[in-house]
Design a protein around this motif. Sequence first.
Motif, PDB file in Angstrom:
ATOM      1  N   ILE A 173      -8.133  68.179  18.017  1.00 40.58           N
ATOM      2  CA  ILE A 173      -8.261  67.469  19.302  1.00 40.58           C
ATOM      3  C   ILE A 173      -6.879  67.315  19.927  1.00 40.58           C
ATOM      4  O   ILE A 173      -5.859  67.538  19.256  1.00 40.58           O
ATOM      5  CB  ILE A 173      -8.907  66.067  19.131  1.00 40.58           C
ATOM      6  N   THR A 174      -6.873  66.934  21.194  1.00 38.72           N
ATOM      7  CA  THR A 174      -5.590  66.568  21.807  1.00 38.72           C
ATOM      8  C   THR A 174      -5.551  65.057  21.967  1.00 38.72           C
ATOM      9  O   THR A 174      -6.592  64.407  22.079  1.00 38.72           O
ATOM     10  CB  THR A 174      -5.394  67.213  23.196  1.00 38.72           C
ATOM     11  N   ILE A 175      -4.338  64.537  21.947  1.00 41.17           N
ATOM     12  CA  ILE A 175      -4.114  63.119  22.261  1.00 41.17           C
ATOM     13  C   ILE A 175      -3.140  63.138  23.434  1.00 41.17           C
ATOM     14  O   ILE A 175      -1.996  63.577  23.289  1.00 41.17           O
ATOM     15  CB  ILE A 175      -3.511  62.377  21.039  1.00 41.17           C
ATOM     16  N   GLU A 176      -3.597  62.734  24.607  1.00 40.02           N
ATOM     17  CA  GLU A 176      -2.782  62.918  25.814  1.00 40.02           C
ATOM     18  C   GLU A 176      -2.853  61.744  26.779  1.00 40.02           C
ATOM     19  O   GLU A 176      -3.355  61.877  27.898  1.00 40.02           O
ATOM     20  CB  GLU A 176      -3.146  64.218  26.521  1.00 40.02           C
ATOM     21  N   PRO A 177      -2.316  60.593  26.359  1.00 41.32           N
ATOM     22  CA  PRO A 177      -2.285  59.480  27.300  1.00 41.32           C
ATOM     23  C   PRO A 177      -1.333  59.790  28.461  1.00 41.32           C
ATOM     24  O   PRO A 177      -0.377  60.562  28.287  1.00 41.32           O
ATOM     25  CB  PRO A 177      -1.752  58.320  26.461  1.00 41.32           C
ATOM     26  N   SER A 188      -3.346  76.777  22.552  1.00 40.98           N
ATOM     27  CA  SER A 188      -2.555  75.575  22.291  1.00 40.98           C
ATOM     28  C   SER A 188      -2.500  74.763  23.580  1.00 40.98           C
ATOM     29  O   SER A 188      -2.796  75.281  24.662  1.00 40.98           O
ATOM     30  CB  SER A 188      -1.146  75.961  21.832  1.00 40.98           C
ATOM     31  N   ASP A 189      -2.123  73.503  23.465  1.00 44.32           N
ATOM     32  CA  ASP A 189      -2.120  72.599  24.627  1.00 44.32           C
ATOM     33  C   ASP A 189      -1.113  71.487  24.352  1.00 44.32           C
ATOM     34  O   ASP A 189      -1.293  70.707  23.412  1.00 44.32           O
ATOM     35  CB  ASP A 189      -3.541  72.028  24.803  1.00 44.32           C
ATOM     36  N   LEU A 190      -0.068  71.442  25.153  1.00 47.56           N
ATOM     37  CA  LEU A 190       1.061  70.553  24.870  1.00 47.56           C
ATOM     38  C   LEU A 190       1.630  70.030  26.183  1.00 47.56           C
ATOM     39  O   LEU A 190       1.814  70.809  27.129  1.00 47.56           O
ATOM     40  CB  LEU A 190       2.138  71.380  24.133  1.00 47.56           C
ATOM     41  N   ILE A 198       2.077  62.584  27.758  1.00 43.37           N
ATOM     42  CA  ILE A 198       2.643  63.071  26.486  1.00 43.37           C
ATOM     43  C   ILE A 198       1.451  63.518  25.655  1.00 43.37           C
ATOM     44  O   ILE A 198       0.627  62.703  25.254  1.00 43.37           O
ATOM     45  CB  ILE A 198       3.447  61.974  25.754  1.00 43.37           C
ATOM     46  N   GLU A 199       1.358  64.832  25.451  1.00 43.40           N
ATOM     47  CA  GLU A 199       0.163  65.399  24.809  1.00 43.40           C
ATOM     48  C   GLU A 199       0.536  66.148  23.537  1.00 43.40           C
ATOM     49  O   GLU A 199       1.427  66.985  23.533  1.00 43.40           O
ATOM     50  CB  GLU A 199      -0.525  66.379  25.772  1.00 43.40           C
ATOM     51  N   ASP A 200      -0.189  65.831  22.471  1.00 45.89           N
ATOM     52  CA  ASP A 200      -0.025  66.558  21.210  1.00 45.89           C
ATOM     53  C   ASP A 200      -1.369  67.083  20.756  1.00 45.89           C
ATOM     54  O   ASP A 200      -2.417  66.574  21.137  1.00 45.89           O
ATOM     55  CB  ASP A 200       0.551  65.624  20.137  1.00 45.89           C
ATOM     56  N   GLY A 210      -8.347  62.539  25.247  1.00 43.69           N
ATOM     57  CA  GLY A 210      -8.169  63.900  24.740  1.00 43.69           C
ATOM     58  C   GLY A 210      -9.465  64.678  24.757  1.00 43.69           C
ATOM     59  O   GLY A 210     -10.476  64.223  25.302  1.00 43.69           O
ATOM     60  N   HIS A 211      -9.399  65.857  24.169  1.00 36.90           N
ATOM     61  CA  HIS A 211     -10.559  66.758  24.152  1.00 36.90           C
ATOM     62  C   HIS A 211     -10.452  67.630  22.913  1.00 36.90           C
ATOM     63  O   HIS A 211      -9.393  67.695  22.279  1.00 36.90           O
ATOM     64  CB  HIS A 211     -10.586  67.615  25.428  1.00 36.90           C
ATOM     65  N   TYR A 212     -11.541  68.307  22.587  1.00 37.28           N
ATOM     66  CA  TYR A 212     -11.500  69.268  21.486  1.00 37.28           C
ATOM     67  C   TYR A 212     -10.740  70.502  21.962  1.00 37.28           C
ATOM     68  O   TYR A 212     -10.726  70.815  23.160  1.00 37.28           O
ATOM     69  CB  TYR A 212     -12.918  69.663  21.056  1.00 37.28           C
TER      70      TYR A 212
HETATM   71 MN    MN Z   1      -5.164  68.858  27.165  1.00 35.10          MN
END
Ligand code: MN
Length: 494
Positions: free
Chosen positions: A421-425, A318-320, A446-448, A396-398
């Motif tokens: 994927i992640t969305i992390e602006p 996971s990545d948050l 802020i990453e989801d 983001g990334h896979y």
């Molecule tokens: Mn990430």
Amino acid sequence: MAIQVLAGKLSRSFSRSKVSARVSHLYDSIHCAPYSTDRIIDVGQPTPSSHPQLLTEDEITPGITSAEYTSRRKRLLELLPDKSLAIIASAPMKMMTDVVPYTFRQDADYLYFTGCMQPGGIAVLSHEHGLCMFMPDSSPHDVAWQGQTAGVDAALDYFRAEKAYPMSKIHKILPEMMGSASRLFHNVKTAVPSYMELEPFQRAAISKKVKDLSYYTHQLRWIKSPAELKLMRQAASITCQALLQTMLLSRTHPEESKLSAKVEFECRMRGAQRMAFNPVVGGGANGSVIHYARNDQKIGGGDLVLMDVGCELHGYLSDLTRTWPPSGSFSTAQGELYSLILETNKESMKLCKPGASIQQIHNYSVQMLRKGFKELGILKDESSFSYHQLNPTAIGHYLGMDIHDSATVGIDRPLQPGVVITIEPGVYIAPSFDAPDRYRGIGIRIEDEVLITDTGYEVLTGSMPKEISHIKSLLNMDGSSGAEITLEERAAIS
Ligand code: MN
Ligand code: GLY
């Protein structure tokens, strides 16, 4: 002791599927460890017999069935040209000193195709031979120091390899297999001398018949199966719960090291095997260092803290990231920047659907951020080159078994259902950056995690608050009435 014998008899005389739950209850009620019997074969990692609380009868690793492993291998062979031989080495064991190892993490490809979590093996796949596993020869000394590990028997009986040999035989068996193949593929990142030094491999390399296998393995790993998504949802949920607890602790213990310890403790108490990466816990200007790893400072009174964390659950990550003020209130400058990053996070997410690409979402996010930075007076004009100092990262990334998963799949590839994927602006304003004083030394991300679905997307980390009003309510809650409380009161209740 008599009851141990009974448990051993039970597990011998009934099929495992019928009896394992009953036996496990028996063990629970008499407090005896399954390993205290000689009836459970130790293959060096959890199995349905040794860990019935983790695996069902048909699973090789928690959550992933034997049929799924077989299908992964079949699909890889379908992708490879005829008469190919694919070689996948396990990750190397790194030692701190002579007999003291660093924590071992299996190579994702090796785990994906074999289910074996242990070091020292080499898996070979071909149309002709199916799965052939070369397993480490472990000596009584190794067993004494590291415990039982999987060998040839486990490869055949547990991992369901078609063939298996001890590693000491590789120089006899593998050259013949290589000789009858017309192309060799291997995982360049985990390549080891035990097969690279073999003469047929060297000959094939000279005649450019050796290719990197990861191009093919990443295609398969890119789209997650329902079983993989279940594990990824669980890993995301564990991280959300752990980070929420850590946010609460930050009110009374605003120290990077304590927040790092807290989030790891909370993840592991919820079943994670380890963290997905060293947590980033950056207070104040440390939050403007993208992969800040020191985590050794106190967090200043009016500062934000940025925490980027993830855990690993049975091979899936996971990545948050969240950023918040442990004090419970955002300054005007912090609030302005936070709102811009939050809007970019939410608007970028809305673009997530089959057919869109990370590249397109990235381009859109850059436009939004450039416009926002200009409006705040941080950039002189929207096209300024200085933008790259404020945010040098992709949107983001896979994500999957590796944190930057399926790295050989380009970010311009149209997304498909089942891809995560992640969305992390973010914005990373170094103290030296030429911007109005009030913005300097602020780092916000802020990453989801976002799963692409047939119709759009699902946010796997959606339970984690990110609206300013929600963060403020959470940090100012006393745990019973939800009322705003003072710093002293907060200290008293923690
Ligand atoms: Mn990430
Ligand atoms: N969260 C770590 C990274 O995305 O690089």
